[in-house]
Design an enzyme around this catalytic site. Sequence first.
Site, mmCIF file in Angstrom:
data_model
loop_
_atom_site.group_PDB
_atom_site.id
_atom_site.type_symbol
_atom_site.label_atom_id
_atom_site.label_comp_id
_atom_site.label_asym_id
_atom_site.label_seq_id
_atom_site.Cartn_x
_atom_site.Cartn_y
_atom_site.Cartn_z
ATOM 1 N N ASP A 50 43.423 45.710 45.346
ATOM 2 C CA ASP A 50 43.029 45.093 46.612
ATOM 3 C C ASP A 50 44.265 44.705 47.420
ATOM 4 O O ASP A 50 45.081 43.897 46.966
ATOM 5 C CB ASP A 50 42.184 43.846 46.309
ATOM 6 N N ASP A 51 44.421 45.288 48.606
ATOM 7 C CA ASP A 51 45.559 44.985 49.489
ATOM 8 C C ASP A 51 46.898 45.364 48.869
ATOM 9 O O ASP A 51 47.922 44.737 49.166
ATOM 10 C CB ASP A 51 45.585 43.498 49.875
ATOM 11 N N CYS B 52 39.034 46.422 53.406
ATOM 12 C CA CYS B 52 38.300 46.250 52.157
ATOM 13 C C CYS B 52 36.846 46.719 52.216
ATOM 14 O O CYS B 52 36.433 47.580 51.434
ATOM 15 C CB CYS B 52 38.381 44.801 51.689
ATOM 16 N N ARG C 296 35.197 50.119 50.355
ATOM 17 C CA ARG C 296 34.269 49.978 49.235
ATOM 18 C C ARG C 296 32.950 50.688 49.512
ATOM 19 O O ARG C 296 32.365 51.326 48.624
ATOM 20 C CB ARG C 296 34.053 48.485 48.936
ATOM 21 N N LYS D 144 35.591 42.605 42.520
ATOM 22 C CA LYS D 144 35.201 42.255 43.891
ATOM 23 C C LYS D 144 34.159 43.227 44.446
ATOM 24 O O LYS D 144 34.346 44.437 44.430
ATOM 25 C CB LYS D 144 36.455 42.271 44.769
ATOM 26 N N HIS E 187 32.121 42.531 47.829
ATOM 27 C CA HIS E 187 32.389 42.454 49.276
ATOM 28 C C HIS E 187 31.617 43.490 50.090
ATOM 29 O O HIS E 187 32.135 44.099 51.024
ATOM 30 C CB HIS E 187 33.891 42.574 49.568
ATOM 31 N N HIS F 18 45.527 40.835 46.466
ATOM 32 C CA HIS F 18 45.081 40.188 47.709
ATOM 33 C C HIS F 18 45.476 38.705 47.693
ATOM 34 O O HIS F 18 45.469 38.071 46.645
ATOM 35 C CB HIS F 18 43.560 40.331 47.803
ATOM 36 N N ASP G 280 42.496 49.763 48.076
ATOM 37 C CA ASP G 280 41.503 49.807 49.158
ATOM 38 C C ASP G 280 42.107 49.896 50.553
ATOM 39 O O ASP G 280 41.436 50.275 51.501
ATOM 40 C CB ASP G 280 40.545 48.605 49.076
ATOM 41 N N ASN G 281 43.358 49.519 50.716
ATOM 42 C CA ASN G 281 44.059 49.655 51.995
ATOM 43 C C ASN G 281 45.529 49.391 51.752
ATOM 44 O O ASN G 281 45.946 49.097 50.635
ATOM 45 C CB ASN G 281 43.510 48.693 53.063
ATOM 46 N N LYS H 299 47.423 47.215 56.669
ATOM 47 C CA LYS H 299 45.965 47.086 56.573
ATOM 48 C C LYS H 299 45.387 46.877 57.966
ATOM 49 O O LYS H 299 45.911 46.103 58.762
ATOM 50 C CB LYS H 299 45.665 45.881 55.686
#
Length: 555
Positions: free
Chosen positions: A54-55, A92, A96, A149, A151, A239, A345-346, A395
Site C-alpha cells: 500500500d503506497d 488505493c 483494488r 485492507k 477499502h 501507507h 497499489d500506487n 500517487k
Amino acid sequence: MSLYMPKRNNIFSFNALFMIKRRILSLSLIFATGLLVSLAPRKDQPNIIIILADDMGYSDIGSFGSEIETPYLDALATGGLKMTQFYNASRCCPTRASLLTGLYPHQAGVGHMVNEREQPGYRGMLNEECVTIAEALKDGGYSTLMAGKWHLNDRKEHWPVKQGFDRYFGLLDGANSYFGNRPYRPNQKLTYALDDAPYTPGAGFYATDAYTDYALKFIEEGKEKDKPFFLYLAYTAPHWPLHALEEDIAKYRGRYMKGWDKLREARFRRMQEMGVIPRSTKLSPRDENVPAWESLSEAEKRRWDEKMAVYAAMVDRMDQNIGRLRQKLKELGEAENTIIMFLSDNGGSYEAIDGPGFTPEILEASRMSPSNPASFTAYEYEGANVSNTPFRKFKRWEHEGGISTPFIAHYPGTIQPGSISHQPAHIIDLMATSLELAGVTYPKTYQGNAIKPMEGVSLASLFDGQKWQGHEAIFFEHEGNRAVRQGEWKLVSMFPENKWALYNMETDRTELKDLSAQRPEKVKGMEKLYDAWAARANVVPFAQLVEYDKQRKRE
C-alpha cells in the site's frame, strides 16, 4: 520478444527440459538410495496468492534498486519473473476494484474513492456488473481467503465475505494506526473485521504481523478441506501513519542522512545495473516541492532520517512476513504448487498529515517523532520522490511515478528463474491470469446479473516463457488526470491543465521530453482512443464530479 531468457531449444521449451532434468535427478536419487517412492505430479489447480503493498513506490524493494532490506521478496524475484512496466490505477480504491474484477475501476463502480455518487462509474462500491476473483474461483472449487485492507466500501453488504471470500481478517477502511484502532478524521469510524463481525485489536497488536497471522491460520484450516486456495493478502504497509517496531527501526537509523539526492542517484544506478531500466534512461530532476538537502538544518535532516528509518522498517517488516508465508507453504508441502504475485497499489504518496481533514489530536501527533507509537506522521514529497525513483509525480497522478509498480511473479517449475519482462501490463490482467491458471471460466452472469467482459489479458503464456500478446492500449483516469499507453507511446495530462503531453517510453520512460508538438497526428490518434474508452468505461469529466459534489452540499 520482451521476456529476456536464454536461447530456447527447438523441440522442448526451457520448462519442459527443466522438468525432465528434475525428474531424472529424482529418479537417480531413488535408485541410488534404494527407496521406493512416488513422484507427486503437479496438481491441476495451483494455489494462487496475490500480495498487495500500500503506497509503496517503484524502487522501494531491493530487487528494484532499494537500500531497504527485502531478502524474501528478492528471493521471489531471483526465482521468478520481474515485470518492469506493470501498471496500477494510481490510487488505493480504484486499484483494488480493478485488481479484483479484471475491469477498469469505473466499470466496476469505483472510478474515484468510496464516495457514494449517483453516476454509474462512481458508486463508491463494487457494482452488480462485475464479479471478483474470489467469487469466480470459489465457484471453481477454491477456498477463498483474504487478510488486510479492503477499502471498497465499509457497508456491511459489501464486506469481503459478501464478495466471495470464505474468510477475512483486516481493515475495512483506508488507513489506521498499526497498533490499534485510531480514527484520524472528524466523526470517523474505523473498522477492523474478522469474517462478518467487528474486531477490536488487543495488546501487542501490529497490523502487518496480524494480517499474516490470520492468513497463515486460514491456509492451515483450509488445508483440511483438500481444496486449492486463493489468498489476497493486502498489507497496509507502508501507507501512513509511519508506524514500525523499534527492533526494525534501529536497523535503518542514520542510513538516510546522506540526503534524498544521493539516495535517488544510488537507487537509479542499481536499477540500471539490474536491468530494471535501460542504461540510456535519465533520472528525473528532484521534484519542485522538495528543497535542496543542503538547505535543511541539522534538526530537519535528523527528523527526515527518522521518518525514512520508520518507513524502511515498515517495508522490511512486510518482507519478513512474506518470508513467514513462504515458510508456511513449505511446511504444508504447498510451495511447489503455489503461484505468488506481488505488486503495489500506487506510487509513493506525497500526502501530509495537516489541515482541517484531520482531528486536533492527530495534528498534534503528526509533530511527534515518527518512531513514537503515539505519533501519526507521513514522509510527504521528500520521501515519495525517493520511493518513486527514477520517475516524476506520485500517487494520484497518471505519470509513471503514480502508476508504476514493481511486479514479481514466482511459480516453481513454470516461471524460469531470473526472468525479466519489459512489456506493459496492468492490474486488469490478474483476473484473467488467475482464472486461466486455475482452469476456471469467467462467468457471463453471476447471481442473475449480466457481467461485463474482462478487460485484462492473461499473463499465463508469459509466465510459461511463451510469446505474450499484450495490450493494444492501456487506459488511466483519476481525478481528471488521464493517460493512454499504446506500445512505445504514452499520452498523459494533468488536471486542471488538461493539456496532453506525449512521451516515447522506449527512449524516455521518465517523461522528460514532450513530443506532442512534433507528433500531433499521434496525439490526435491516441486521444481518440482515450475518448472512446472513457465513453464505454463510464468516465465522467472530473470537473463535473466536483460540481456535482458542490451541488449535493448546497442541497
